[in-house]
Scaffold this motif. Structure first.
Motif, PDB file in Angstrom:
ATOM      1  N   LEU A   1       0.823  -1.203   0.000  1.00 11.85           N
ATOM      2  CA  LEU A   1       0.000   0.000   0.000  1.00 11.85           C
ATOM      3  C   LEU A   1       0.861   1.258   0.000  1.00 11.85           C
ATOM      4  CD1 LEU A   1      -2.717  -0.995   2.580  1.00 11.85           C
ATOM      5  CD2 LEU A   1      -2.971  -0.847   0.117  1.00 11.85           C
ATOM      6  N   SER A   2       0.301   2.290  -0.680  1.00 13.45           N
ATOM      7  CA  SER A   2       1.042   3.556  -0.732  1.00 13.45           C
ATOM      8  C   SER A   2       0.721   4.364   0.507  1.00 13.45           C
ATOM      9  CB  SER A   2       0.615   4.323  -1.988  1.00 13.45           C
ATOM     10  OG  SER A   2       0.868   5.687  -1.836  1.00 13.45           O
ATOM     11  N   MET A   3       1.747   4.926   1.099  1.00  9.13           N
ATOM     12  CA  MET A   3       1.531   5.684   2.309  1.00  9.13           C
ATOM     13  C   MET A   3       0.950   7.066   2.018  1.00  9.13           C
ATOM     14  SD  MET A   3       1.920   4.143   5.089  1.00  9.13           S
ATOM     15  CE  MET A   3       1.484   2.534   4.415  1.00  9.13           C
ATOM     16  N   ASP A   4       0.999   7.441   0.705  1.00 10.77           N
ATOM     17  CA  ASP A   4       0.418   8.729   0.335  1.00 10.77           C
ATOM     18  C   ASP A   4      -1.076   8.770   0.672  1.00 10.77           C
ATOM     19  OD1 ASP A   4       2.838   9.447  -0.556  1.00 10.77           O
ATOM     20  OD2 ASP A   4       2.406   9.163  -2.717  1.00 10.77           O
ATOM     21  N   ARG A   5      -1.721   7.663   0.389  1.00 12.71           N
ATOM     22  CA  ARG A   5      -3.162   7.601   0.663  1.00 12.71           C
ATOM     23  C   ARG A   5      -3.424   7.732   2.169  1.00 12.71           C
ATOM     24  NH1 ARG A   5      -8.205   6.742  -0.151  1.00 12.71           N
ATOM     25  NH2 ARG A   5      -9.359   4.973   0.726  1.00 12.71           N
ATOM     26  N   ALA A   6      -2.495   7.075   2.905  1.00 14.74           N
ATOM     27  CA  ALA A   6      -2.671   7.149   4.360  1.00 14.74           C
ATOM     28  C   ALA A   6      -2.573   8.598   4.819  1.00 14.74           C
ATOM     29  CB  ALA A   6      -1.602   6.305   5.052  1.00 14.74           C
ATOM     30  N   ARG A   7      -1.589   9.317   4.257  1.00 18.67           N
ATOM     31  CA  ARG A   7      -1.395  10.704   4.658  1.00 18.67           C
ATOM     32  C   ARG A   7      -2.593  11.564   4.248  1.00 18.67           C
ATOM     33  NH1 ARG A   7       4.071   9.481   4.330  1.00 18.67           N
ATOM     34  NH2 ARG A   7       4.129   9.498   2.073  1.00 18.67           N
ATOM     35  N   GLU A   8      -3.139  11.249   3.066  1.00 20.01           N
ATOM     36  CA  GLU A   8      -4.312  11.973   2.556  1.00 20.01           C
ATOM     37  C   GLU A   8      -5.498  11.818   3.511  1.00 20.01           C
ATOM     38  OE1 GLU A   8      -6.796  11.108  -1.382  1.00 20.01           O
ATOM     39  OE2 GLU A   8      -4.628  11.200  -1.770  1.00 20.01           O
ATOM     40  N   LEU A   9      -5.666  10.563   3.890  1.00 20.18           N
ATOM     41  CA  LEU A   9      -6.773  10.277   4.813  1.00 20.18           C
ATOM     42  C   LEU A   9      -6.579  11.001   6.150  1.00 20.18           C
ATOM     43  CD1 LEU A   9      -7.085   6.462   4.034  1.00 20.18           C
ATOM     44  CD2 LEU A   9      -8.863   8.159   3.627  1.00 20.18           C
ATOM     45  N   TRP A  10      -5.325  11.008   6.583  1.00 22.54           N
ATOM     46  CA  TRP A  10      -4.976  11.628   7.860  1.00 22.54           C
ATOM     47  C   TRP A  10      -5.269  13.131   7.819  1.00 22.54           C
ATOM     48  CZ3 TRP A  10      -4.132   9.070  12.111  1.00 22.54           C
ATOM     49  CH2 TRP A  10      -3.637   9.761  13.225  1.00 22.54           C
ATOM     50  N   ALA A  11      -4.892  13.720   6.690  1.00 24.93           N
ATOM     51  CA  ALA A  11      -5.144  15.157   6.537  1.00 24.93           C
ATOM     52  C   ALA A  11      -6.644  15.435   6.562  1.00 24.93           C
ATOM     53  CB  ALA A  11      -4.531  15.630   5.226  1.00 24.93           C
ATOM     54  N   GLY A  12      -7.378  14.522   5.905  1.00 21.70           N
ATOM     55  CA  GLY A  12      -8.852  14.687   5.886  1.00 21.70           C
ATOM     56  C   GLY A  12      -9.443  14.670   7.273  1.00 21.70           C
TER      57      GLY A  12
END
Lengths: 153, 1180
Positions: B726-737
């Motif tokens: 999994l890409s951690m970018d998505r995780a960061r995106e979700l976190w920002a949300g």
């Protein structure tokens, strides 16, 4: 003073005859005037038609009404009487062969002063007439008359 | 008298000088008065006249002159002895006549001589008195008086012996007269001496003598004279004369004495009265003088003696040896400064005879002090008008002055007191409506002196109007009660507008009739007190408000630990009222036991210790006991109180009920635990991050799911637990949300830490605020199992779906846990929808269900879910996509978990529109049929009613001819009996009887038809009353015709009075009728309680009813006795049964031939309320 008459509404000639007989035997001094239908009873009281002559047909002091009579029933006549102020205090006795509870109730509600069942037999009828006469003319006091010629002795 | 005698003597002497014998003898041929006699007479007369005067010199001269007649008398007697005249008179006579005059002519009569001797002696002895006040002079005057009187009488009557007295020379008439006058004069010269004093006496003797003596002297003389003259004139003889004289005397004296006696008696009476009055006056005076405090005095001016009453001792303290003193003593007692003035005035008063004297001066008391007195006196004059007495009284003014002074002082003190007490006195004279204020009250009220109007109104006007009715009510009430006093307070208005609080205390006076006369009282300015009171009250009220409104209980304990004050919070918390805590210490009341029931000794009580040690204690946590014995935790504080002696004096205890606080704590703890439990036992893994991503907490599920320990978990990063794919970018995106506040739900591929196993999870991220900072909650659910299940289910579903399609049934599957419904394709198809046109919510079903049918369908679902029905089944209409309504038979059954809770419900869906249509057609058919039936029934009922009315009318009309038949046959019988004969009469009787029977029959039929037709209302009926009335009205039912016994009391029943009368009269008449001939009918009536009904029994001793006849007994026109004795219409019992049935009852009987019959009537029992409201009319 002349005794005021007692008016009887009775379509059965036999009953008229028997009552007259009883009046005679009971020695009632008041003349008994009988009419055979309800309209005539009303005419008599109103002093109209054939009863226009008040000297011949003076106002009665007591009215006896049979229930089932031609033209106007006894209760109709009673209703008419009570609807006319000058007769509001007239003594009216329902005098009939037999009656059911509704009839009795109705008669009293309209304003009959008594409801009497005609007895069978002249002796009992005479007794009754005597009792009625004694009661109404000896013990009873008539209300203040609407017109002076209705007083009794 | 003396002058008259002198004149007489001069006359005689003149007679001698002029030789006029008429003058010397008065009478013809009578003895003449000799010159010597005349001279003697003259001498005595002059002497008498001189002696009468009190003058000493003239008396001396008188005595000398009187000597001459004395000498003359002695001379006469001497001549008589010598026998020849001697002396100057003889010489005088001789000289005049020139011839010697014989002795007897010149000589004085010897009697005269004796008389002169006596008279002159008498005059000389004038002053002499015997010891008994007798005067010798008067006794000496008596003989000449008697001699002269005798001579006079002799001359009057012409009786010589009376004047000659056997002497040669008789007394001449002038001589006799002269001597008479002189002797009278001598007698009267000293009237105060006896015996003449007798005459002059003011007593009764004197009175008698003065009245009777002159009469005794002159009347007999006059009468005698008259008698003599009468006799001389020859009017009568001696005898007659004597008789006349006697009679006259008797008459005159009787009258005189009578008159005198009457006068005397009157005088005596008068005197006695005067004496009595005098005595009373004297007594009165004596008493007054005894009791008065004044010193009364009586001064005999002549003697200087002064009498004093007891007042002298009482007032001045002098105790004299006798009631008398001399005037000098009195003068000595006068204050020296006053003495001369007082003495001068009293002497002046005596001199002028002033009737009134008064003086104020200082009079000494016995003790030497001086009393200020006023002395008043009055001079009493004697008969000559000379002051001889003075009477008076001396009043000590000192005591009065002292009293006046005391009064003045008292008034001053009162005034001072009023001022000092800021009060004033008032008086209200009620009948006059007048009010008097003391000056101090006026001052208090701020009005200028004397300007108070003095009316009730003026008083009332100065009162604050709001107070007036109250004060007036108090006063009116007090006066109405005839109270002695009243007390009231009011605000007075001062002229400057200020208000004063005044307190009035008044007392009342009433007249004998009870009407108020006066109200006297004092008003006091109590403004200050009032202010203090108000302030105190306010402060108290404030304190009370505080103590009463505080949530804490407050107790004030005295040094013994007893409660002296408690607030209502205390009562609220403990249930103890003020009365409960009397006489006990607070510890005994609320602190006597530990929560475990052990007694709590006061020695261990920290509260008690606190106020004894004078150490305030705060937040003592303990438990108190309520009145009902239950305990409650409190937090109490104690503030010890010290008395003025710095010793412990109790304390104030304040405490709060901390039950709730405790409960709250407990609840909090519990909640904490609960949450921890939930946190740890949830199916999902839970992580709590800071906003920066650091893990704060994880639950146990997380540790299990990811195979990590709690310590490891707190240092994990997202990469460590995610699949490397999994890409951690998505995780960061979700976190920002999520940091922006948008909750995130997403699927993730997780990696187990312990072994690197990857699994599918569903993650839910949410930003939360916890304790003021932002945290991020991550909920992670392992969904790999669910995925597998879904796969399996889809396969199963497919199988079912094919099966169900075959029988044309739609299927639905309602997940109750997440409230989603799976509707099968067939279900959707049957309602005209494609697969994707119907969602997964329940509303897809409910919105398509006909609104009229939905509630019932829902109810059926609920009934099944709640376990009331074994399965769900309902028929309802659902709308097809084309808009038509389809009838659906919907059936289902719930799937329950282990605890019986429904978690899922699966059901079928069948289109029954066709069947329903057929059913409805059938139903409509049936309804039409029913309508027809009821219409027909109504018609039939109408017909029956018409028939009934017809039969009633027919019966009624049938009676008229019957009555005529009976009537006329009776007339025939009575009027024509003889003409008809026996057989005719018998036939007539038959007609009458037959008519009578027919009439009875008709009446019975009428009664029956009425009972059948009538509408009745059932009401409680008192059977006993009814039966008694029945018997009373029918002689046939009374003894001896019948003997009816009633077993009292009869229960009241629910029925109809007229019907019950029908029933009872028929039964009783039957019982009376159906007896063996000659037997007395005996009837016994009672009631029994038959549970919900009342059974009425009528038992007789009649002929009974044969068993085989009993079933037909109640049918109409059934008769069992052809016998004339038991005649009847055969309707009676039919009426009875109908009436009983109409009243909802039942009639049965027990009968034995020739023994008797008992009828049992079961009737309804009246309701409780009906029976009780009607029971009062029962019994008679």
């Amino acid at each position: 003073m002349k005794h005021p008459p007692i008016l009887q509404l009775e379509d059965d000639e036999n009953d008229v005859l028997l009552l007259k007989y009883a009046f005679k035997h009971a020695q009632v001094p008041n003349p008994l005037v009988s009419v055979t239908d309800g309209q005539k009873a009303v005419d008599y009281l109103a002093g109209q038609g054939e009863f226009a002559n008040r000297d011949r047909f003076p106002p009665p002091c007591i009215v006896l009404l049979d229930l089932k009579t031609p033209l106007r029933s006894g209760l109709d006549v009673l209703r008419w009487i009570r609807a006319h102020p000058e007769w509001r205090t007239l003594i009216v006795l329902m005098f009939t062969a037999s009656a059911n509870h509704e009839d009795i109730q109705a008669a009293y509600e309209i304003g009959a002063n008594a409801f009497v069942i005609k007895p069978a037999g002249t002796d009992r009828l005479t007794d009754l007439v005597r009792v009625l006469h004694t009661f109404w003319f000896s013990y009873n006091r008539f209300p203040a008359p609407g017109s002076p010629d209705r007083t009794v002795d | 008298m003396a002058l008259a005698a002198a004149a007489l003597a001069s006359l005689v002497l003149a007679g001698w000088f002029l030789d006029l014998p008429r003058l010397t003898s008065f009478l013809e041929n009578a003895e003449s008065c000799r010159p010597r006699t005349a001279l003697s007479l003259l001498g005595i007369a002059v002497g008498t006249w001189l002696l009468r005067d009190g003058n000493h010199r003239s008396r001396q001269a008188g005595r000398i002159i009187v000597f001459l007649p004395l000498v003359a008398g002695l001379w006469t007697w001497m001549e008589a002895v010598l026998g020849r005249p001697v002396g100057p008179d003889a010489w005088l006579m001789n000289r005049i006549s020139g011839q010697l005059i014989p002795l007897d002519q010149l000589q004085m009569s010897r009697i005269n001589g004796a008389a002169f001797l006596f008279l002159s002696l008498s005059l000389l002895l004038q002053q002499r008195r015997t010891r008994s006040n007798h005067s010798p002079a008067q006794w000496l005057a008596l003989p000449p008086f008697a001699l002269s009187l005798s001579a006079m009488i002799g001359y009057f009557y012409g009786a010589e012996p009376f004047y000659a007295l056997g002497q040669r020379i008789a007394i001449a008439a002038p001589t006799a007269l002269g001597i008479l006058l002189l002797s009278l004069g001598a007698l009267l010269l000293r009237p105060e001496a006896l015996p003449v004093a007798l005459l002059a006496a003011p007593d009764m003797g004197g009175y008698l003598a003065r009245r009777v003596l002159p009469a005794a002297l002159f009347i007999p003389i006059a009468i005698g004279l008259a008698r003599v003259w009468g006799q001389r004139l020859g009017w009568y003889g001696t005898e007659f004369g004597a008789a006349l004289l006697t009679l006259s005397n008797v008459l005159f004296f009787s009258l005189l004495i009578g008159w005198v006696a009457w006068r005397l008696s009157r005088i005596e009476t008068q005197r006695l009265e005067n004496e009595a009055e005098l005595r009373v006056n004297e007594e009165r005076f004596a008493l007054i003088s005894q009791v008065t405090n004044d010193a009364m005095w009586d001064w005999e001016i002549g003697t200087g003696r002064v009498w004093w009453n007891e007042g002298l001792e009482r007032t001045f303290g002098f105790r004299l040896p006798s009631p008398y003193s001399d005037l000098a003593w009195w003068k000595e007692q006068i204050h020296p400064d006053d003495r001369s003035r007082v003495v001068a005035t009293i002497e002046d008063a005596v001199r002028t005879g002033s009737r009134e004297w008064s003086a104020e001066y200082r009079h000494r008391r016995a003790d030497g002090s001086y009393a200020h007195v006023v002395d008043r006196g009055r001079v009493v004059p004697d008969s000559q008008g000379r002051a001889f007495r003075m009477l008076g009284g001396m009043t000590d003014l000192s005591s009065r002055q002292r009293a006046e002074e005391a009064l003045r002082e008292a008034l001053a003190r009162l005034s001072q007191a009023q001022r000092a007490g800021r009060s004033g006195i008032f008086e209200w004279i009620v009948p006059e409506e007048r009010v008097i204020w003391s000056p101090e009250l006026g001052e208090l009220m701020g009005i200028t002196p004397g300007s108070f109007e003095g009316t009730y109104e003026a008083w009332a006007r100065r009162m604050v109007p709001a107070d007036l009715p109250r004060v007036e009510a108090i006063l009116q009430d007090a006066m109405a009660r005839h109270g002695d006093s009243a007390q009231y307070e009011y605000r007075a208005i001062l002229p400057d507008g200020h208000e004063l609080w005044l307190e009035g205390k008044a007392s009342f006076e009433y007249d004998p009739a009870g009407a108020p006369q006066r109200m006297i009282g004092i008003v006091t300015d109590v403004s200050e007190r009032k202010c203090r009171e108000l302030a105190l009250r306010e402060s108290e009220a404030r304190l009370l408000t505080i103590t009463e409104n505080t949530a804490s209980a407050l107790l004030l304990l005295d040094v013994t630990g007893q409660i002296t004050f408690m607030n209502s919070a205390f009562t609220r918390m403990t249930g103890y009222s003020r009365a409960d805590v009397k006489g006990k210490t607070a510890h005994e009341i609320i602190h006597y036991k530990y929560p475990d029931g052990r007694p709590f000794p006061i020695e261990e009580c920290p509260i008690d210790r606190s106020y004894w040690d004078l150490q305030p204690a705060r937040n003592i946590e303990t438990t108190f006991v309520r009145k009902d014995g239950t305990l409650f935790p409190v937090l109490a504080s104690v503030a010890p109180l010290t008395g003025s002696d710095a010793r412990p004096a109790g304390g104030v205890v304040e405490f709060r009920d901390i039950t709730e606080q405790k409960q709250l704590q407990a609840a909090l703890q519990e909640s904490e635990e609960k949450h921890r439990l939930v946190f740890n036992s949830t199916y999902d893994a839970i992580l709590l991050h800071t906003a920066e991503g650091a893990i704060i907490d994880v639950n146990e599920t997380f540790l299990r799911m990811y195979g990590a320990s709690h310590a490891e978990a707190l240092h994990l990063t997202i990469e460590q637990i995610s699949s490397p794919s999994l890409s951690m970018d998505r995780a960061r995106e979700l976190w920002a949300g999520v940091l922006h506040g948008e909750s995130q739900l997403f699927e993730w591929r997780a990696r187990r830490l312990s072994d690197g196993f990857e699994f599918d999870v569903e993650v839910y991220l949410r930003l939360l605020r916890m304790g003021g900072r932002e945290v991020i909650l991550a909920t992670v659910r392992d969904v790999s199992e669910r995925r597998r299940m879904e796969e399996a289910l889809r396969a199963s579903e497919e199988r079912w779906s094919w099966a169900l399609r075959g029988i044309d049934v739609g299927v639905w599957d309602w997940n109750l846990e997440n409230d989603t419904v799976h509707f099968s394709s067939r279900w959707k198809e049957m309602l005209g929808y494609r697969e994707d046109e119907v969602g997964r919510t329940l509303s897809e079903w409910s919105s398509r269900t006909h609104p009229e049918d939905l509630p019932r369908a829902m109810e059926a679902v609920r009934d099944h879910l709640e376990g009331r029905t074994p399965f769900y089944q309902n028929e309802h209409r659902m709308q097809h996509k084309d808009g038509t309504w389809r009838w659906i038979l919907d059936r289902g059954i719930a799937i329950r978990d282990a605890s019986g809770r429904p978690v899922r419900m699966i059901g079928s869906h069948t289109d029954v529109t066709e069947r329903k249509r057929a059913e409805q057609a059938l139903e409509k058919h049936t309804r039409e049929l029913e309508n027809t039936v009821s219409e027909r029934t109504a018609q039939l009922r109408e017909t029956i009613q018409e028939l009934e009315a017809f039969s009633y009318s027919l019966s009624h009309d049938m009676r008229a001819p019957l009555r005529a038949m009976k009537g006329f046959s009776q007339i025939l019988q009575s009027e024509y009996a003889e003409k008809l004969g026996a057989e005719g009469n018998a036939l007539l009787q038959r007609i009458a009887t037959a008519a009578g029977r027919l009439d009875q029959l008709i009446q019975d039929v009428l009664t029956y038809s009425q009972i059948v037709r009538e509408r009745i209302r059932l009401e409680p009926v008192q059977l006993e009353l009814l039966i008694h009335q029945l018997i009373d009205e029918n002689p046939l039912l009374q003894s001896p015709n019948a003997l009816i016994t009633i077993q009292s009391p009869l229960h009241p029943v629910l029925g109809h009075e007229a019907y019950l009368t029908q029933v009872l009269s028929n039964l009783i008449y039957n019982s009376v009728k159906f007896v063996a001939p000659g037997q007395q009918p005996r009837i016994h009536i009672w009631t029994e309680d038959a549970g919900d009904a009342i059974q009425l029994a009528v038992q007789d001793n009649g002929i009974g009813i044969p068993l085989e006849a009993q079933p037909r007994l109640f049918r109409m026109f059934e008769r069992f006795h052809t016998d004339q004795a038991y005649e009847g219409t055969g309707i009676g019992l039919t009426i009875v049964r109908k009436a009983v049935e109409r009243m909802g009852g039942r009639i049965t009987l027990q009968s034995e031939e020739n023994k008797g019959t008992t009828f049992f009537v079961r009737l309804q029992r009246p309701g409780l309320d009906e029976a009780s409201t009607n029971s009062s009319t029962g019994g008679r």
